[in-house]
Design a protein around this motif. Sequence first.
Motif, PDB file in Angstrom:
ATOM      1  N   ASP A  46       0.828  -1.213   0.000  1.00  0.00           N
ATOM      2  CA  ASP A  46       0.000   0.000   0.000  1.00  0.00           C
ATOM      3  C   ASP A  46       0.862   1.262   0.000  1.00  0.00           C
ATOM      4  N   VAL A  47       1.945   1.266   0.780  1.00  0.00           N
ATOM      5  CA  VAL A  47       2.862   2.411   0.809  1.00  0.00           C
ATOM      6  C   VAL A  47       3.451   2.640  -0.570  1.00  0.00           C
ATOM      7  N   ARG A  64       0.919   4.097  -2.947  1.00  0.00           N
ATOM      8  CA  ARG A  64       0.652   5.518  -2.688  1.00  0.00           C
ATOM      9  C   ARG A  64       1.795   6.399  -3.154  1.00  0.00           C
ATOM     10  N   ARG A 102       1.201   6.974  -6.793  1.00  0.00           N
ATOM     11  CA  ARG A 102       0.022   7.717  -7.271  1.00  0.00           C
ATOM     12  C   ARG A 102      -0.194   9.095  -6.645  1.00  0.00           C
ATOM     13  N   GLU A 103       0.278   9.307  -5.426  1.00  0.00           N
ATOM     14  CA  GLU A 103       0.031  10.592  -4.759  1.00  0.00           C
ATOM     15  C   GLU A 103       0.777  11.720  -5.471  1.00  0.00           C
ATOM     16  N   LEU A 115       2.786  11.393   3.792  1.00  0.00           N
ATOM     17  CA  LEU A 115       1.720  11.447   2.789  1.00  0.00           C
ATOM     18  C   LEU A 115       0.463  12.000   3.446  1.00  0.00           C
ATOM     19  N   ASP A 145      -2.750  11.965   4.622  1.00  0.00           N
ATOM     20  CA  ASP A 145      -3.965  11.305   5.061  1.00  0.00           C
ATOM     21  C   ASP A 145      -3.765  10.891   6.513  1.00  0.00           C
ATOM     22  N   ASP A 173      -4.604   7.133   7.149  1.00  0.00           N
ATOM     23  CA  ASP A 173      -3.757   6.162   6.449  1.00  0.00           C
ATOM     24  C   ASP A 173      -2.348   6.752   6.465  1.00  0.00           C
ATOM     25  N   HIS A 226      -2.985   2.297   9.764  1.00  0.00           N
ATOM     26  CA  HIS A 226      -4.385   2.742   9.772  1.00  0.00           C
ATOM     27  C   HIS A 226      -4.808   2.724  11.231  1.00  0.00           C
TER      28      HIS A 226
END
Length: 152
Positions: free
Chosen positions: A16-17, A20, A23-24, A76, A78, A81, A134
Motif C-alpha cells: 500500500d505504501v 501511494r 500515485r500521490e 503522505l 492522510d 492512512d 491505519h
Amino acid sequence: MRIAGPPRGPEQRRRDVLARLERESDIWVASADAGGLPCLVPLWFVWDGLAVWLCTRPTNPTGRNLRDGRRTRLALPDSRDVVLVDGEATAFTAEDVPAAAADAFGTKYGWDPREERAPYAFFRVRPLAVQAWHEVRELPQRHLMRDGAWLV
C-alpha cells in the motif's frame, strides 16, 4: 468513522505504501535549520522506486534545510492512512540532476523545473525508515523499514 475489518499485515502495508508513493501528488516535507527552527511544507514529488525526488527553490527555507541538514521526515497527506518516511537528502542543481529524475516531473505534472526562469534545486531523499498504519489497531507493527532496509 468506524474501524472496519482486521488490521493489514506488514506485507500489505508495504504494498500500500509503494502504491501511494506512485500515485500521490503531494507530500509533506519537514525540515529544520541549524538552530532547530522547523519548517513544514507540501511539495510535489516523484517516486523512482528507490527514492523520493523533491524540487524547490534552493534559497527558500526548505531548500536550505535539505541542502545543509540533509535529514527530513516526509508524510503522505492522510491522517487515517499514515505514511511517514525518514530520509537523508542529497541536493542537485538543475544542471547536475539525473535527467530521468527531472524528466519525471514533466511526465507526472506537466512541469519541468529546469525550464523555469528562477533556479530550482532537486533533492533525492533516500528512505532510512518507513512507518505506516491505519488507526491505532496497526500501531504495533507500524515499522516497515529501519536503517534503509525493508523489514518485510
